[in-house]
Write a protein that holds these residues in place. Structure first.
Motif, short mmCIF file in Angstrom:
data_model
loop_
_atom_site.label_atom_id
_atom_site.label_comp_id
_atom_site.label_asym_id
_atom_site.label_seq_id
_atom_site.Cartn_x
_atom_site.Cartn_y
_atom_site.Cartn_z
N UNK A 104 39.01 28.38 45.52
CA UNK A 104 38.06 29.49 45.38
C UNK A 104 38.79 30.83 45.52
N UNK A 105 39.77 30.89 46.41
CA UNK A 105 40.57 32.12 46.53
C UNK A 105 41.33 32.41 45.24
N UNK A 106 41.80 31.37 44.56
CA UNK A 106 42.48 31.55 43.27
C UNK A 106 41.52 32.14 42.24
N UNK A 107 40.30 31.67 42.23
CA UNK A 107 39.30 32.20 41.30
C UNK A 107 39.06 33.68 41.57
N UNK A 108 38.88 34.04 42.82
CA UNK A 108 38.63 35.44 43.18
C UNK A 108 39.83 36.32 42.79
N UNK A 109 41.04 35.86 43.08
CA UNK A 109 42.23 36.63 42.74
C UNK A 109 42.36 36.77 41.22
N UNK A 146 29.50 39.45 39.78
CA UNK A 146 28.57 38.53 40.43
C UNK A 146 29.30 37.26 40.85
N UNK A 147 30.19 36.75 40.01
CA UNK A 147 30.94 35.55 40.36
C UNK A 147 31.82 35.80 41.58
N UNK A 148 32.48 36.95 41.65
CA UNK A 148 33.29 37.30 42.82
C UNK A 148 32.42 37.36 44.07
N UNK A 149 31.26 37.99 43.96
CA UNK A 149 30.34 38.06 45.10
C UNK A 149 29.97 36.65 45.57
N UNK A 150 29.64 35.77 44.63
CA UNK A 150 29.23 34.41 44.99
C UNK A 150 30.38 33.62 45.60
N UNK A 151 31.56 33.76 45.05
CA UNK A 151 32.73 33.06 45.60
C UNK A 151 33.08 33.58 46.98
N UNK A 152 32.99 34.88 47.17
CA UNK A 152 33.23 35.44 48.49
C UNK A 152 32.15 35.00 49.49
N UNK A 154 30.69 32.12 49.41
CA UNK A 154 31.09 30.74 49.71
C UNK A 154 32.24 30.74 50.73
N UNK A 155 33.17 31.70 50.58
CA UNK A 155 34.31 31.81 51.49
C UNK A 155 33.92 32.45 52.83
N UNK A 156 32.68 32.92 52.94
CA UNK A 156 32.17 33.64 54.14
C UNK A 156 32.88 34.97 54.34
N UNK A 157 33.17 35.65 53.24
CA UNK A 157 33.84 36.97 53.34
C UNK A 157 32.83 38.06 53.04
#
Length: 157
Positions: A104-109, A146-152, A154-157
């Motif tokens: 998930x961090x790879x997706x955000x980056x 929106x995808x970054x928000x959702x992934x973050x 999920x990561x609890x960031x």
């Protein structure tokens, strides 16, 4: 000022074609990252993430085609070799990633890098009065934010 067949400044269009090809190359790297994490994900979140990564790579595949077609619409030739993609890659390459958080961090980056390219294209497309590229970038940006928000989330960031 010379105009192309769709009424855009030829010189500004050349810049847009180049930048769209850079975006295309980076989307291809992102797509391969998604395939890799889809295939290799392990752990208790496997079923949820395996399906999500498939959704994302299918979506990316459609976007890759749209970007390439925009390059063609503007009179350019889309990049289409792995060598070209790697020469223009700004998106990090994910290798041997099987853990959920790392995936998930790879997706955000990756999306963060794509957003930088898209924002630059948005500005240049506006300057070139290229509403087609402008609209495409606007749609990509809002969807990816929106995808970054959702992934973050999920990561609890």
């Amino acid at each position: 000022m010379a105009l192309n067949i769709i009424g855009l400044d030829v010189q500004k269009t050349k810049v847009l074609v180049n930048d769209l090809n850079v975006l295309l190359a980076n989307f291809q790297v992102y797509y391969q990252n998604l395939r890799g994490i889809h295939w290799n994900i392990k752990g208790k979140g496997f079923f949820e993430l395996h399906a999500k990564f498939e959704e994302l790579y299918n979506d990316s595949q459609m976007k890759i085609d749209e970007i390439a077609e925009r390059v063609l619409t503007l009179g350019g030739e889309p990049l289409h070799t792995f060598e070209d993609y790697m020469n223009h890659a700004k998106v990090p390459v994910g290798k041997h990633i099987s853990k959920d958080v790392k995936a998930v961090e790879l997706i955000v980056a990756s999306i963060s890098e794509l957003l930088k390219l898209e924002r630059s294209l948005l500005e240049k497309a506006g300057d070139a009065n290229d509403e087609g590229t402008n609209a495409m970038m606007s749609d990509l940006i809002s969807e990816q934010e929106k995808t970054v928000w959702m992934m973050n989330a999920w990561l609890h960031k």
